[in-house]
Design a protein around this motif. Structure first.
Motif, mmCIF file in Angstrom:
data_model
loop_
_atom_site.group_PDB
_atom_site.id
_atom_site.type_symbol
_atom_site.label_atom_id
_atom_site.label_comp_id
_atom_site.label_asym_id
_atom_site.label_seq_id
_atom_site.Cartn_x
_atom_site.Cartn_y
_atom_site.Cartn_z
ATOM 1 N N CYS A 189 0.853 -1.195 0.000
ATOM 2 C CA CYS A 189 0.000 0.000 0.000
ATOM 3 C C CYS A 189 0.885 1.239 0.000
ATOM 4 O O CYS A 189 1.766 1.381 0.851
ATOM 5 C CB CYS A 189 -0.920 0.017 1.215
ATOM 6 N N LYS A 190 0.613 2.113 -0.962
ATOM 7 C CA LYS A 190 1.359 3.365 -1.100
ATOM 8 C C LYS A 190 0.407 4.543 -0.982
ATOM 9 O O LYS A 190 -0.773 4.427 -1.297
ATOM 10 C CB LYS A 190 2.057 3.431 -2.459
ATOM 11 N N CYS A 191 0.931 5.661 -0.542
ATOM 12 C CA CYS A 191 0.197 6.917 -0.505
ATOM 13 C C CYS A 191 1.073 7.968 -1.188
ATOM 14 O O CYS A 191 2.221 8.162 -0.775
ATOM 15 C CB CYS A 191 -0.124 7.317 0.935
ATOM 16 N N GLU A 192 0.533 8.579 -2.233
ATOM 17 C CA GLU A 192 1.277 9.583 -3.001
ATOM 18 C C GLU A 192 2.633 9.048 -3.469
ATOM 19 O O GLU A 192 3.644 9.743 -3.442
ATOM 20 C CB GLU A 192 1.427 10.870 -2.199
ATOM 21 N N GLY A 193 2.651 7.766 -3.861
ATOM 22 C CA GLY A 193 3.862 7.142 -4.378
ATOM 23 C C GLY A 193 4.818 6.614 -3.331
ATOM 24 O O GLY A 193 5.799 5.946 -3.662
ATOM 25 N N ASN A 194 4.549 6.890 -2.049
ATOM 26 C CA ASN A 194 5.429 6.427 -0.976
ATOM 27 C C ASN A 194 4.876 5.158 -0.351
ATOM 28 O O ASN A 194 3.701 5.108 0.023
ATOM 29 C CB ASN A 194 5.558 7.502 0.106
ATOM 30 N N LEU A 195 5.727 4.147 -0.222
ATOM 31 C CA LEU A 195 5.313 2.897 0.399
ATOM 32 C C LEU A 195 4.966 3.142 1.863
ATOM 33 O O LEU A 195 5.745 3.735 2.605
ATOM 34 C CB LEU A 195 6.417 1.843 0.300
ATOM 35 N N ILE A 196 3.782 2.696 2.259
ATOM 36 C CA ILE A 196 3.326 2.829 3.645
ATOM 37 C C ILE A 196 3.488 1.495 4.369
ATOM 38 O O ILE A 196 4.066 1.433 5.453
ATOM 39 C CB ILE A 196 1.850 3.279 3.702
ATOM 40 N N VAL A 197 2.968 0.423 3.763
ATOM 41 C CA VAL A 197 3.013 -0.879 4.423
ATOM 42 C C VAL A 197 3.074 -2.000 3.388
ATOM 43 O O VAL A 197 2.526 -1.885 2.291
ATOM 44 C CB VAL A 197 1.783 -1.083 5.343
ATOM 45 N N THR A 198 3.771 -3.057 3.770
ATOM 46 C CA THR A 198 3.759 -4.314 3.037
ATOM 47 C C THR A 198 3.278 -5.379 4.000
ATOM 48 O O THR A 198 3.810 -5.495 5.114
ATOM 49 C CB THR A 198 5.160 -4.683 2.507
ATOM 50 N N ALA A 199 2.247 -6.111 3.591
ATOM 51 C CA ALA A 199 1.722 -7.220 4.396
ATOM 52 C C ALA A 199 1.884 -8.493 3.588
ATOM 53 O O ALA A 199 1.449 -8.562 2.435
ATOM 54 C CB ALA A 199 0.257 -6.987 4.736
ATOM 55 N N GLU A 200 2.535 -9.473 4.183
ATOM 56 C CA GLU A 200 2.719 -10.758 3.501
ATOM 57 C C GLU A 200 1.979 -11.834 4.270
ATOM 58 O O GLU A 200 2.122 -11.936 5.488
ATOM 59 C CB GLU A 200 4.195 -11.117 3.396
ATOM 60 N N THR A 201 1.182 -12.607 3.548
ATOM 61 C CA THR A 201 0.385 -13.658 4.160
ATOM 62 C C THR A 201 0.570 -14.947 3.376
ATOM 63 O O THR A 201 0.512 -14.942 2.143
ATOM 64 C CB THR A 201 -1.109 -13.279 4.146
ATOM 65 N N VAL A 202 0.784 -16.042 4.110
ATOM 66 C CA VAL A 202 0.847 -17.362 3.492
ATOM 67 C C VAL A 202 -0.423 -18.109 3.873
ATOM 68 O O VAL A 202 -0.744 -18.247 5.057
ATOM 69 C CB VAL A 202 2.094 -18.153 3.952
ATOM 70 N N LEU A 203 -1.155 -18.545 2.847
ATOM 71 C CA LEU A 203 -2.356 -19.352 3.038
ATOM 72 C C LEU A 203 -2.077 -20.743 2.482
ATOM 73 O O LEU A 203 -1.339 -20.893 1.503
ATOM 74 C CB LEU A 203 -3.548 -18.724 2.316
ATOM 75 N N ILE A 204 -2.685 -21.749 3.100
ATOM 76 C CA ILE A 204 -2.436 -23.133 2.719
ATOM 77 C C ILE A 204 -3.747 -23.778 2.291
ATOM 78 O O ILE A 204 -4.755 -23.679 2.998
ATOM 79 C CB ILE A 204 -1.831 -23.921 3.900
ATOM 80 N N GLN A 205 -3.728 -24.427 1.135
ATOM 81 C CA GLN A 205 -4.873 -25.180 0.644
ATOM 82 C C GLN A 205 -4.502 -26.658 0.640
ATOM 83 O O GLN A 205 -3.393 -27.025 0.272
ATOM 84 C CB GLN A 205 -5.247 -24.762 -0.780
ATOM 85 N N VAL A 206 -5.451 -27.491 1.051
ATOM 86 C CA VAL A 206 -5.242 -28.937 1.030
ATOM 87 C C VAL A 206 -5.777 -29.470 -0.294
ATOM 88 O O VAL A 206 -6.880 -29.131 -0.711
ATOM 89 C CB VAL A 206 -5.963 -29.624 2.209
ATOM 90 N N GLY A 207 -4.983 -30.282 -0.974
ATOM 91 C CA GLY A 207 -5.390 -30.870 -2.251
ATOM 92 C C GLY A 207 -4.724 -30.165 -3.409
ATOM 93 O O GLY A 207 -4.126 -29.098 -3.265
#
Length: 127
Positions: free
Chosen positions: A105-123
């Motif tokens: 997420c950026k505001c006026e071209g400046n990075l504000i936050v990076t959120a990394e999420t790992v989700l797992i699916q079975v199959g």
């Protein structure tokens, strides 16, 4: 890589509602509300994420947030949601697919936050 974009306007009401829902104290800076650090998890609701639409349940693996500055009421955030990695591993219940998703997420071209999420699916999953 699969990538999606949305623009979000962060309001006082949105921050207040989220903070109350997680029983977080409301904080301010220069008289403006600051979003709780976990608030980007609800930004996913603004995206139509085709690779997460599945009949199989998703298991939450890991999540981390990296902030350059706080999210403050009145910001317009340009958010990019990316499937950054897909890996597979054989588990006790069969094949596991690990989906690493990154939200920048950026505001006026400046990075504000990076959120990394790992989700797992079975199959077996289509990529």
């Amino acid at each position: 890589m699969k990538r999606l974009h949305v623009q979000l306007y962060v309001t006082d009401e949105w921050i207040s509602h989220y903070a109350q829902s997680i029983e977080s104290p409301i904080q301010t800076i220069h008289g403006k509300l600051i979003a709780p650090v976990t608030m980007p998890v609800i930004f996913w609701q603004a995206f139509n994420i085709p690779w997460l639409k599945t009949d199989t349940p998703l298991i939450h693996g890991t999540q981390q947030f990296s902030y350059k500055s706080p999210i403050i009421a009145g910001m317009t955030l340009d958010c990019e949601f990316t499937l950054t990695k897909v890996s597979k591993k054989e588990g006790k219940q069969g094949m596991l697919t690990f989906l690493t998703n990154t939200l920048d997420c950026k505001c006026e071209g400046n990075l504000i936050v990076t959120a990394e999420t790992v989700l797992i699916q079975v199959g077996e999953q289509d990529e």
